[in-house]
Design a protein around this motif. Structure first.
Motif, PDB file in Angstrom:
ATOM      1  N   VAL A  24       0.841  -1.198   0.000  1.00 38.34           N
ATOM      2  CA  VAL A  24       0.000   0.000   0.000  1.00 38.34           C
ATOM      3  C   VAL A  24       0.877   1.249   0.000  1.00 38.34           C
ATOM      4  O   VAL A  24       0.645   2.180  -0.775  1.00 38.34           O
ATOM      5  CB  VAL A  24      -0.956  -0.002   1.219  1.00 38.34           C
ATOM      6  N   HIS A  27       2.416   1.759  -3.415  1.00 36.72           N
ATOM      7  CA  HIS A  27       1.424   2.250  -4.384  1.00 36.72           C
ATOM      8  C   HIS A  27       1.180   3.746  -4.192  1.00 36.72           C
ATOM      9  O   HIS A  27       1.174   4.514  -5.165  1.00 36.72           O
ATOM     10  CB  HIS A  27       0.113   1.470  -4.238  1.00 36.72           C
ATOM     11  N   LEU A  28       0.994   4.173  -2.951  1.00 38.09           N
ATOM     12  CA  LEU A  28       0.762   5.585  -2.676  1.00 38.09           C
ATOM     13  C   LEU A  28       1.985   6.428  -3.040  1.00 38.09           C
ATOM     14  O   LEU A  28       1.849   7.517  -3.596  1.00 38.09           O
ATOM     15  CB  LEU A  28       0.370   5.788  -1.208  1.00 38.09           C
ATOM     16  N   LEU A  31       2.166   7.165  -6.635  1.00 41.13           N
ATOM     17  CA  LEU A  31       1.222   8.203  -7.038  1.00 41.13           C
ATOM     18  C   LEU A  31       1.681   9.599  -6.607  1.00 41.13           C
ATOM     19  O   LEU A  31       1.064  10.588  -6.965  1.00 41.13           O
ATOM     20  CB  LEU A  31      -0.164   7.915  -6.442  1.00 41.13           C
ATOM     21  N   ASN A  48     -14.935   8.681  -2.048  1.00 38.40           N
ATOM     22  CA  ASN A  48     -13.650   8.965  -2.685  1.00 38.40           C
ATOM     23  C   ASN A  48     -13.176  10.357  -2.301  1.00 38.40           C
ATOM     24  O   ASN A  48     -13.977  11.254  -2.085  1.00 38.40           O
ATOM     25  CB  ASN A  48     -13.766   8.877  -4.210  1.00 38.40           C
ATOM     26  N   ILE A  58      -5.906  13.590  -8.296  1.00 39.41           N
ATOM     27  CA  ILE A  58      -5.957  12.142  -8.126  1.00 39.41           C
ATOM     28  C   ILE A  58      -7.118  11.805  -7.206  1.00 39.41           C
ATOM     29  O   ILE A  58      -7.316  12.466  -6.187  1.00 39.41           O
ATOM     30  CB  ILE A  58      -4.638  11.602  -7.523  1.00 39.41           C
ATOM     31  N   ALA A  59      -7.875  10.770  -7.577  1.00 35.96           N
ATOM     32  CA  ALA A  59      -8.966  10.279  -6.727  1.00 35.96           C
ATOM     33  C   ALA A  59      -8.500   8.988  -6.056  1.00 35.96           C
ATOM     34  O   ALA A  59      -7.998   8.087  -6.721  1.00 35.96           O
ATOM     35  CB  ALA A  59     -10.217  10.026  -7.555  1.00 35.96           C
ATOM     36  N   ILE A  60      -8.633   8.949  -4.739  1.00 34.58           N
ATOM     37  CA  ILE A  60      -8.330   7.731  -3.985  1.00 34.58           C
ATOM     38  C   ILE A  60      -9.499   7.453  -3.061  1.00 34.58           C
ATOM     39  O   ILE A  60     -10.244   8.360  -2.702  1.00 34.58           O
ATOM     40  CB  ILE A  60      -7.010   7.851  -3.177  1.00 34.58           C
ATOM     41  N   ASN A  61      -9.667   6.187  -2.697  1.00 39.12           N
ATOM     42  CA  ASN A  61     -10.776   5.886  -1.793  1.00 39.12           C
ATOM     43  C   ASN A  61     -10.423   6.323  -0.378  1.00 39.12           C
ATOM     44  O   ASN A  61      -9.262   6.576  -0.050  1.00 39.12           O
ATOM     45  CB  ASN A  61     -11.190   4.409  -1.867  1.00 39.12           C
ATOM     46  N   GLU A  62     -11.436   6.436   0.445  1.00 38.08           N
ATOM     47  CA  GLU A  62     -11.242   6.977   1.792  1.00 38.08           C
ATOM     48  C   GLU A  62     -10.341   6.087   2.633  1.00 38.08           C
ATOM     49  O   GLU A  62      -9.582   6.576   3.464  1.00 38.08           O
ATOM     50  CB  GLU A  62     -12.588   7.173   2.480  1.00 38.08           C
ATOM     51  N   LEU A  64      -7.682   4.420   1.666  1.00 42.10           N
ATOM     52  CA  LEU A  64      -6.291   4.788   1.370  1.00 42.10           C
ATOM     53  C   LEU A  64      -5.976   6.172   1.909  1.00 42.10           C
ATOM     54  O   LEU A  64      -4.885   6.414   2.420  1.00 42.10           O
ATOM     55  CB  LEU A  64      -6.029   4.751  -0.141  1.00 42.10           C
ATOM     56  N   ALA A  65      -6.924   7.100   1.779  1.00 38.85           N
ATOM     57  CA  ALA A  65      -6.702   8.462   2.249  1.00 38.85           C
ATOM     58  C   ALA A  65      -6.425   8.501   3.750  1.00 38.85           C
ATOM     59  O   ALA A  65      -5.652   9.325   4.218  1.00 38.85           O
ATOM     60  CB  ALA A  65      -7.898   9.338   1.891  1.00 38.85           C
TER      61      ALA A  65
END
Length: 70
Positions: A24, A27-28, A31, A48, A58-62, A64-65
């Motif tokens: 994870v 991946h972040l 980005l 998101n 960039i859109a990430i899901n909550e 990941l945020a």
């Protein structure tokens, strides 16, 4: 430090830490979510989070945020 989704929309923040398992985090980081980067939330919609980072949106899901601490 607070999780990214708790920051105010439009507020510029500096990433302090990225949490999570190595896949994870990697991946972040790919980005652009790295410590020291300046980030701001554009909007939160439907679970998101859309952010401005390094002149990109960039859109990430909550989920990941929440791993991004500012």
């Amino acid at each position: 430090m607070i999780p990214l989704p708790m920051a105010d929309v439009g507020e510029e923040c500096v990433i302090k830490k990225v949490n999570g398992v190595s896949d994870v985090k990697s991946h972040l980081e790919d980005l652009g979510f790295v410590p020291g980067a300046v980030i701001s939330i554009v909007t939160v919609m439907g679970g998101n989070v859309i952010v401005n980072i390094k002149d990109s949106r960039i859109a990430i899901n909550e989920e990941l945020a929440r791993k991004i601490m500012v």
